[in-house]
Motif scaffolding. Sequence first.
Motif, PDB file in Angstrom:
ATOM      1  N   VAL A 170       0.835  -1.204   0.000  1.00 24.63           N
ATOM      2  CA  VAL A 170       0.000   0.000   0.000  1.00 24.63           C
ATOM      3  C   VAL A 170       0.868   1.251   0.000  1.00 24.63           C
ATOM      4  O   VAL A 170       0.638   2.210  -0.752  1.00 24.63           O
ATOM      5  N   LEU A 171       1.897   1.268   0.853  1.00 17.91           N
ATOM      6  CA  LEU A 171       2.778   2.431   0.941  1.00 17.91           C
ATOM      7  C   LEU A 171       3.520   2.660  -0.369  1.00 17.91           C
ATOM      8  O   LEU A 171       3.697   3.801  -0.817  1.00 17.91           O
ATOM      9  N   PHE A 172       3.949   1.569  -1.007  1.00 22.73           N
ATOM     10  CA  PHE A 172       4.666   1.709  -2.279  1.00 22.73           C
ATOM     11  C   PHE A 172       3.739   2.257  -3.357  1.00 22.73           C
ATOM     12  O   PHE A 172       4.114   3.188  -4.089  1.00 22.73           O
ATOM     13  N   GLU A 173       2.545   1.719  -3.481  1.00 27.52           N
ATOM     14  CA  GLU A 173       1.628   2.131  -4.553  1.00 27.52           C
ATOM     15  C   GLU A 173       1.214   3.585  -4.390  1.00 27.52           C
ATOM     16  O   GLU A 173       1.174   4.343  -5.375  1.00 27.52           O
ATOM     17  N   GLN A 174       0.913   4.022  -3.160  1.00 27.04           N
ATOM     18  CA  GLN A 174       0.516   5.422  -2.992  1.00 27.04           C
ATOM     19  C   GLN A 174       1.715   6.342  -3.227  1.00 27.04           C
ATOM     20  O   GLN A 174       1.559   7.468  -3.713  1.00 27.04           O
ATOM     21  N   GLY A 175       2.909   5.872  -2.925  1.00 29.72           N
ATOM     22  CA  GLY A 175       4.101   6.660  -3.194  1.00 29.72           C
ATOM     23  C   GLY A 175       4.352   6.821  -4.680  1.00 29.72           C
ATOM     24  O   GLY A 175       4.766   7.898  -5.139  1.00 29.72           O
ATOM     25  N   MET A 176       4.099   5.772  -5.454  1.00 30.62           N
ATOM     26  CA  MET A 176       4.281   5.860  -6.912  1.00 30.62           C
ATOM     27  C   MET A 176       3.275   6.829  -7.530  1.00 30.62           C
ATOM     28  O   MET A 176       3.610   7.553  -8.482  1.00 30.62           O
ATOM     29  N   VAL A 177       2.060   6.864  -7.001  1.00 30.76           N
ATOM     30  CA  VAL A 177       1.074   7.833  -7.491  1.00 30.76           C
ATOM     31  C   VAL A 177       1.580   9.253  -7.241  1.00 30.76           C
ATOM     32  O   VAL A 177       1.497  10.126  -8.118  1.00 30.76           O
ATOM     33  N   SER A 178       2.105   9.504  -6.072  1.00 30.91           N
ATOM     34  CA  SER A 178       2.642  10.833  -5.754  1.00 30.91           C
ATOM     35  C   SER A 178       3.817  11.178  -6.663  1.00 30.91           C
ATOM     36  O   SER A 178       3.931  12.300  -7.161  1.00 30.91           O
ATOM     37  N   LEU A 179       4.702  10.220  -6.872  1.00 36.28           N
ATOM     38  CA  LEU A 179       5.872  10.481  -7.715  1.00 36.28           C
ATOM     39  C   LEU A 179       5.450  10.893  -9.116  1.00 36.28           C
ATOM     40  O   LEU A 179       5.978  11.870  -9.671  1.00 36.28           O
ATOM     41  N   LYS A 180       4.507  10.196  -9.695  1.00 36.93           N
ATOM     42  CA  LYS A 180       4.091  10.497 -11.057  1.00 36.93           C
ATOM     43  C   LYS A 180       3.407  11.861 -11.153  1.00 36.93           C
ATOM     44  O   LYS A 180       3.502  12.533 -12.191  1.00 36.93           O
ATOM     45  N   ASN A 181       2.745  12.265 -10.098  1.00 39.16           N
ATOM     46  CA  ASN A 181       2.069  13.562 -10.124  1.00 39.16           C
ATOM     47  C   ASN A 181       3.009  14.732  -9.834  1.00 39.16           C
ATOM     48  O   ASN A 181       2.754  15.849 -10.297  1.00 39.16           O
ATOM     49  N   LEU A 182       4.073  14.492  -9.093  1.00 36.09           N
ATOM     50  CA  LEU A 182       4.965  15.585  -8.713  1.00 36.09           C
ATOM     51  C   LEU A 182       6.275  15.590  -9.491  1.00 36.09           C
ATOM     52  O   LEU A 182       7.032  16.559  -9.419  1.00 36.09           O
ATOM     53  N   LEU A 183       6.545  14.541 -10.248  1.00 35.17           N
ATOM     54  CA  LEU A 183       7.866  14.379 -10.867  1.00 35.17           C
ATOM     55  C   LEU A 183       8.282  15.579 -11.700  1.00 35.17           C
ATOM     56  O   LEU A 183       9.417  16.063 -11.606  1.00 35.17           O
ATOM     57  N   LEU A 184       7.386  16.098 -12.515  1.00 39.16           N
ATOM     58  CA  LEU A 184       7.762  17.172 -13.433  1.00 39.16           C
ATOM     59  C   LEU A 184       7.964  18.504 -12.723  1.00 39.16           C
ATOM     60  O   LEU A 184       8.502  19.444 -13.313  1.00 39.16           O
ATOM     61  N   LEU A 185       7.565  18.589 -11.452  1.00 36.16           N
ATOM     62  CA  LEU A 185       7.854  19.807 -10.693  1.00 36.16           C
ATOM     63  C   LEU A 185       9.346  19.957 -10.413  1.00 36.16           C
ATOM     64  O   LEU A 185       9.821  21.043 -10.097  1.00 36.16           O
ATOM     65  N   PHE A 186      10.090  18.852 -10.542  1.00 35.28           N
ATOM     66  CA  PHE A 186      11.529  18.880 -10.311  1.00 35.28           C
ATOM     67  C   PHE A 186      12.318  19.183 -11.589  1.00 35.28           C
ATOM     68  O   PHE A 186      13.541  19.299 -11.545  1.00 35.28           O
ATOM     69  N   ASP A 187      11.632  19.307 -12.732  1.00 35.43           N
ATOM     70  CA  ASP A 187      12.283  19.532 -14.032  1.00 35.43           C
ATOM     71  C   ASP A 187      12.478  21.023 -14.253  1.00 35.43           C
ATOM     72  O   ASP A 187      11.511  21.791 -14.295  1.00 35.43           O
ATOM     73  N   THR A 188      13.738  21.460 -14.403  1.00 37.51           N
ATOM     74  CA  THR A 188      14.029  22.881 -14.608  1.00 37.51           C
ATOM     75  C   THR A 188      14.174  23.250 -16.074  1.00 37.51           C
ATOM     76  O   THR A 188      14.362  24.422 -16.398  1.00 37.51           O
ATOM     77  N   GLY A 189      14.119  22.275 -16.967  1.00 36.85           N
ATOM     78  CA  GLY A 189      14.329  22.546 -18.386  1.00 36.85           C
ATOM     79  C   GLY A 189      15.783  22.447 -18.795  1.00 36.85           C
ATOM     80  O   GLY A 189      16.097  22.432 -19.988  1.00 36.85           O
ATOM     81  N   ALA A 190      16.683  22.394 -17.821  1.00 33.77           N
ATOM     82  CA  ALA A 190      18.107  22.240 -18.112  1.00 33.77           C
ATOM     83  C   ALA A 190      18.767  21.294 -17.118  1.00 33.77           C
ATOM     84  O   ALA A 190      19.933  20.966 -17.249  1.00 33.77           O
TER      85      ALA A 190
END
Length: 582
Positions: A501-521
Amino acid sequence: MLRLNVKLLLFLVFGLVFVATWSLWNRCLDGLHAPGWDNNFKHNGDGPLQDVFSGNSPVAERQTSELQGYEEIDCLINGDVALKCRKEGDEVYLPFSFIHKYFEVYGKLATYDGYERFEWSHSYSKVFYPKAKYEPWGVFMYFENYNVEVRERVKCLSATEGVPVSTQWESGGYYYPTQIAQFGLSHYSKNLTEPEPRRKVLEDGDRDLAHWQASGSSTFTRTHDPEVNSVVIQFQTSVGGSISLKLDHVLDFVLMMDIKFLSMNSSVTVALQNRESRQLWRLHYVCSLQLIYTQDQDIFHGMACDDSAPWHTLIRDLVVDLQKGLLIQNRGKRKLPRSKLKVVGIALRGWGKVDNVSLSTSEHLAHFYDAAQWFVKHQDPNTGGWANPVKRRVAAGMQDLEPGWYSAMGQGHAISVLARAYHHSGGDPQYLQAAINGLRPFRVPSDEGGVLASFLKKFPWYEEYPTKPASFVLNGFIYSLLGLYDLKTIAPPAQSKEASVLFEQGMVSLKNLLLLFDTGAGTSYDLRHFTLGTAPNLARWDYHATHVNQLLLLATIDKDPLIEVTARRWIGYMNGKRAAHN
């Protein structure tokens, strides 16, 4: 005919004179260097333009440059940096030493295939592409390349616990769960990727292998020990005496022995010698609460001793132990090559018992189980956590973490160690139970002593540093996911549900927040620019590469295209690519 030959002779003489004169002239030109071409530059902040030209440029030297095919010109960079450049036709050339610092790019001259080349790179880090699907019983990421114990921020390996003692945030040394787990995972991975170790058994008690020598009134006997149900050597030495074994052993520097001290003045000494200079060092493993200390050529590693303590398996990389001692003396900044050292002797002092003495190239599994046992012994029985015993300041504007805080990365790493120990040991329940107990901090909010944060009260996030406000560190979060995946995969079905359960909910969060860490460079190390309203905390290239390597690994177990596509784009950033602009 004679007149023709004379003309020809005069022509040849004048030709030789001309060639000699031209050659000397060119040599003179080669000896001239334009002043200021020293690659220095200076930034003057908000003040006036700072001139960094080292001297004037005489007309003669400028003419010399022009004869060599280039012209010196002044370069002004954004109005506040001045340096010498070279112009050749329509091209302008800047010193790479300036470009390197100004743009944080990297380059070097390299010669191979008989040609000298200049190699340019935007990143200094490496991408490790997975060779197969990630499995919890296999290599952990690319940790077979890690050598945790040789890091400068490792004070030493504890002679009592067999795990690294960190100085990362406190110079006196402390046990840092994340580092201990990385030590264990690296040795587990090396055990899978390296050849079988070469091992020389020096003493096993049952056989008369070693020719021990007693000095003074010291004695030793071979006797049966009921505690281990084996024949062992029991020794007792006089004041100033010892039981010693002369050696002349090279290349194998990992000492392993079973030892039991029966008095507090007992010790084991190993002598190492430089094969070229003949310099001698002595490593002493003694009863002391002091982790490591030195005196001239003697380096002491302290062990916790108790007359009633059980047998202890001592596993020491002698070269690492020597190097750590020399660093304390400020004499060991250069790494000592193993090929230049040899083991010349072992000595026993005091009163005790010894068995199973060997020298080998490695003892990876033994180191791994030392780490796994540390997590079993030092887990908080109430919280299930492994506390960090030092204060940690993450960023201005965030509340400091006081000693005793938990880290999702540390918890995840520990679970990865314990899951592998459970699998490798054939199902030893102590490792499984400790791993399951290690899930408890994932259920407790970070502001209540756990590691659980929430992004916009919607997406759960496991905090490497449970700060107030939350920091949302990316690499630590993904490491915690790997630990959860390891446990949910290895544990029996009835005991894997919570990790799943902890892993699956963590993967959902990762996929939703991942692109917030992308600076374009590149990538951002965390999301403090969101929680604190500050500039982004850009990930340096080694952390950026870690982000990439983690995503490539996750892509082998989760086929969502977002993960691999993002990883490929981030690899492009390491090669100088940038996101499109308007």
